[in-house]
Scaffold this active site. Structure first.
Site, PDB file in Angstrom:
ATOM      1  N   THR A 189      15.730 -30.687 -17.094  1.00  0.00           N
ATOM      2  CA  THR A 189      16.151 -31.627 -16.051  1.00  0.00           C
ATOM      3  C   THR A 189      17.665 -31.749 -15.961  1.00  0.00           C
ATOM      4  O   THR A 189      18.218 -31.717 -14.847  1.00  0.00           O
ATOM      5  CB  THR A 189      15.500 -33.001 -16.268  1.00  0.00           C
ATOM      6  OG1 THR A 189      14.075 -32.852 -16.171  1.00  0.00           O
ATOM      7  CG2 THR A 189      15.962 -34.003 -15.225  1.00  0.00           C
TER       8      THR A 189
ATOM      9  N   GLY B  80      11.409 -37.455 -19.708  1.00  0.00           N
ATOM     10  CA  GLY B  80      10.010 -37.052 -19.841  1.00  0.00           C
ATOM     11  C   GLY B  80       9.039 -37.815 -18.971  1.00  0.00           C
ATOM     12  O   GLY B  80       7.844 -37.888 -19.293  1.00  0.00           O
ATOM     13  N   LYS B  81       9.532 -38.368 -17.850  1.00  0.00           N
ATOM     14  CA  LYS B  81       8.644 -39.146 -16.965  1.00  0.00           C
ATOM     15  C   LYS B  81       7.466 -38.317 -16.465  1.00  0.00           C
ATOM     16  O   LYS B  81       6.314 -38.757 -16.500  1.00  0.00           O
ATOM     17  CB  LYS B  81       9.427 -39.658 -15.749  1.00  0.00           C
ATOM     18  CG  LYS B  81      10.551 -40.592 -16.042  1.00  0.00           C
ATOM     19  CD  LYS B  81      11.185 -41.113 -14.773  1.00  0.00           C
ATOM     20  CE  LYS B  81      11.874 -40.045 -13.957  1.00  0.00           C
ATOM     21  NZ  LYS B  81      13.083 -39.518 -14.598  1.00  0.00           N
ATOM     22  N   THR B  82       7.759 -37.106 -15.976  1.00  0.00           N
ATOM     23  CA  THR B  82       6.706 -36.287 -15.383  1.00  0.00           C
ATOM     24  C   THR B  82       5.690 -35.857 -16.437  1.00  0.00           C
ATOM     25  O   THR B  82       4.474 -35.893 -16.199  1.00  0.00           O
ATOM     26  CB  THR B  82       7.311 -35.068 -14.668  1.00  0.00           C
ATOM     27  OG1 THR B  82       8.156 -35.534 -13.610  1.00  0.00           O
ATOM     28  CG2 THR B  82       6.231 -34.185 -14.075  1.00  0.00           C
ATOM     29  N   SER B  83       6.153 -35.456 -17.613  1.00  0.00           N
ATOM     30  CA  SER B  83       5.228 -35.057 -18.684  1.00  0.00           C
ATOM     31  C   SER B  83       4.310 -36.210 -19.076  1.00  0.00           C
ATOM     32  O   SER B  83       3.102 -36.034 -19.242  1.00  0.00           O
ATOM     33  CB  SER B  83       6.013 -34.581 -19.917  1.00  0.00           C
ATOM     34  OG  SER B  83       6.713 -33.394 -19.635  1.00  0.00           O
TER      35      SER B  83
ATOM     36  N   GLY C  86      15.371 -36.502 -17.294  1.00  0.00           N
ATOM     37  CA  GLY C  86      15.232 -35.761 -18.540  1.00  0.00           C
ATOM     38  C   GLY C  86      14.549 -36.508 -19.669  1.00  0.00           C
ATOM     39  O   GLY C  86      14.403 -35.965 -20.772  1.00  0.00           O
TER      40      GLY C  86
ATOM     41  N   ASP D 157       9.371 -35.563  -8.019  1.00  0.00           N
ATOM     42  CA  ASP D 157      10.463 -35.021  -8.820  1.00  0.00           C
ATOM     43  C   ASP D 157      10.931 -33.705  -8.203  1.00  0.00           C
ATOM     44  O   ASP D 157      10.155 -32.746  -8.141  1.00  0.00           O
ATOM     45  CB  ASP D 157       9.980 -34.795 -10.253  1.00  0.00           C
ATOM     46  CG  ASP D 157      11.067 -34.258 -11.169  1.00  0.00           C
ATOM     47  OD1 ASP D 157      12.196 -34.034 -10.685  1.00  0.00           O
ATOM     48  OD2 ASP D 157      10.782 -34.054 -12.355  1.00  0.00           O
TER      49      ASP D 157
END
Length: 579
Positions: free
Chosen positions: A512, A30-33, A28, A55
């Site tokens: 997330t 913000g790794k993917t963003s 949650g 993810d």
């Protein structure tokens, strides 16, 4: 920033981008963003980029407006520069599990097979399987030779990488292990991959090629997880690391108590950041209410522009939703039993357990709070108020140490040095601590027969099934049910009884955390446990603020409150963020 931490705008991060970029952090944050925005920014700069997501909650298809598979696909709008692929970790784990278990079905006793299957159903196995999928990207240079940058939105833990570095991991030791301690299964089944793993580990340790990007929010649990990952991975030679503080909140005006409290909490957390973490090159991204969808929004992150989420014209409050007091009143009417708060780190389950225990005691109910929080102050509060509340605490690290010593003194006593080293690393798995804690908690659960027992942690379904499978193994194969304490043998039936135990799943109203909580619920159901209710914690109530960012956040949270109410929970309650 009011802290002494020197953080530059995130756009400067691109100046030091190495070929491999691994983003890691708590769920949650913000790794993917950030991984997507970094990929787009590098592609816009003329670089050829491969973006890889592992993810399970990934909406990468939506974010990039491109249908993705487990092979590289060109991203619409950046076809000549950016490819992306999505590895499904659950599917990878299923394939990995079947590769190992398939050949022994019908050969070994059924209890043994079930035990091995459950050992291979935890987070450790999922991570190994995912790493197996993308290790070829690092270990087979020719497969990615045409890309200037390879970006991954997750990173293996130190536990996994240490396991892969041990020679005994590639022998038949795990296949022959009958202790029930392993979470991985026989890596010897992947012996042909060993050289690929070794090249992958070498690439991770090469500072000229690889940067570990620690992503954190400005809150204590996220920063603690970042520090844990920093220390663990630097200890095995992954030296080039950076820290990105994502979405740091600043109040829009000074007259809003809630906005001021949220900003103050963030700044307090940053003031207490571990020195070793603050010494890393540090970058900060602007606060955003919602996720980044579409190339234009992804580009805005590196432009350092403010969030453009619209402020709702008619914000709604949470008064129409069930509140925590309503749930506690309903639980109190049952008179006794076990209550467990369950959730990922940082969602507030310990604080909620304390509140539930205090409120039950204030209603005159005899209550025992069993906590893993060494800094709890509940006993002082209860004593001052003369409440029928007692508190017991447990040190997870100490009970885990005792558990590990027992296993090494029994299962490990006749092992050679290499096999013992592997067993020791196996015992550093997160599953080991969970099993040790719940073995210690089992006798507390038994006390729910004549009072309320509130526990601030809960076993995952995987851990419960691992305990169950291990007990079955001892009973059916070794004819030795006494290998487990009596309280542990009765633990699972008690937790499966909804009249005896009420499991409360705690989440935050964000994408997330809700997805992770749904996964926890699915895992519990696999173990025959139906959660009693969900608690959505730290909800922004529009009636409590006038800050435009928080009003927009309250509107955004509404989507996840509705998702929980309509898709996941038979009953739920909200708790507000309070100044």
């Amino acid at each position: 920033m009011s802290t002494t931490l020197a953080a530059r705008p995130v756009a400067h991060f691109l100046e030091q981008a190495t070929r491999f970029l691994f983003f890691t952090g708590k769920g949650g944050v913000g790794k993917t963003s950030l991984a997507c925005a970094t990929a787009v920014a590098l592609a816009d700069a003329g670089k050829s980029v491969l973006l890889v997501s592992t993810d399970p909650a990934s909406n990468l298809d939506e974010v990039l407006s491109t249908e993705l598979t487990n092979t590289p696909s060109p991203v619409k709008g950046l076809e000549s520069k950016l490819d992306a692929l999505n590895i499904d970790p659950e599917a990878a784990a299923r394939d990995y599990r079947e590769r190992i278990v398939g050949p022994i079905r019908g050969i070994l006793p059924e209890a043994t097979v079930k035990n091995i299957e459950e050992q291979l159903s935890g987070a450790c196995t999922t991570e190994i399987a995912s790493f197996n999928e993308f290790s070829s990207l690092l270990g087979n240079p020719e497969s990615v030779s045409r890309y200037d940058h390879i970006i991954l939105d997750t990173a293996p833990t130190g536990h996994t990488l240490r396991l892969l570095a041990l020679p005994a991991a590639w022998t038949d030791f795990i296949a022959e292990n009958k202790s029930g301690s392993t979470c991985l299964g026989p890596l010897s089944g992947l012996a042909d991959q060993r050289d690929v793993y070794e090249r992958a580990l070498a690439a991770l340790q090469d500072s000229s090629q690889t940067t570990l990007v620690l992503v954190s929010r400005a809150d204590t649990p996220s920063l603690q997880e970042a520090e844990r990952a920093r220390a663990e991975l630097s200890a095995i030679g992954i030296a080039k690391q950076s820290l990105i503080l994502n979405a740091v909140f600043y109040a829009s005006a000074s007259g809003d108590p809630l906005a001021q409290a949220i900003e103050r909490r963030a700044q307090d957390a940053l003031q207490k950041i571990p020195a070793s973490l603050s010494a890393l090159p540090t970058f900060q991204s602007p606060y955003r209410v919602s996720g980044l969808t579409g190339l234009d929004h992804l580009r805005s992150l590196y432009s350092n522009s403010e969030d453009d989420s619209p402020v709702p014209t008619a914000p709604t409050s949470h008064q129409s939703h069930p509140q925590l007091d309503d749930l506690i009143e309903e639980i109190a009417a049952s008179g006794r039993g076990v209550i467990m708060t369950m959730g990922k780190g940082g969602v507030g389950k310990t604080t909620l357990a304390k509140r539930i225990a205090l409120e039950l005691a204030q209603r005159g109910k005899k209550t025992l709070l069993t906590t893993t929080d060494p800094a709890n102050h509940v006993s002082d509060l209860a004593a001052e108020a003369g409440l029928p509340l007692s508190v017991s605490s447990i040190d997870p690290k100490e009970v885990t140490r005792q558990h590990v010593e027992t296993v090494l003194a029994t299962t490990g006593k006749d092992l050679d040095a290499a096999a013992r080293a592997l067993l020791e690393e196996e015992l550093s798995s997160p599953c080991t601590e969970e099993i040790a804690v719940f073995t210690a908690f089992a006798h507390e659960v038994a006390k729910g027969q004549d009072q309320f027992v509130v526990l601030d942690t809960a076993p995952t379904g995987h851990t419960l099934l691992l305990l169950d499978a291990t007990e079955a193994y001892h009973r059916e194969v070794l004819k030795n049910a006494s290998a487990l304490p009596e309280a542990v043998q009765h633990l699972l039936p008690r937790l499966r009884n909804p009249e005896y135990t009420k499991t409360l799943i705690v989440a935050l109203p964000e994408a997330t955390p809700v997805h992770e909580a749904a996964q926890l619920q699915s895992d519990l159901r696999r173990a025959g446990i139906e959660p009693h209710a969900w608690i959505l914690n730290q909800c922004i109530d529009a009636k409590d603020t006038s800050d435009p960012k928080l009003l927009a956040k309250a509107q955004h949270e509404k989507n996840y409150i509705q998702e929980v109410a309509q898709q996941h929970a038979s009953r739920y309650a909200l708790t507000p963020w309070t100044a």
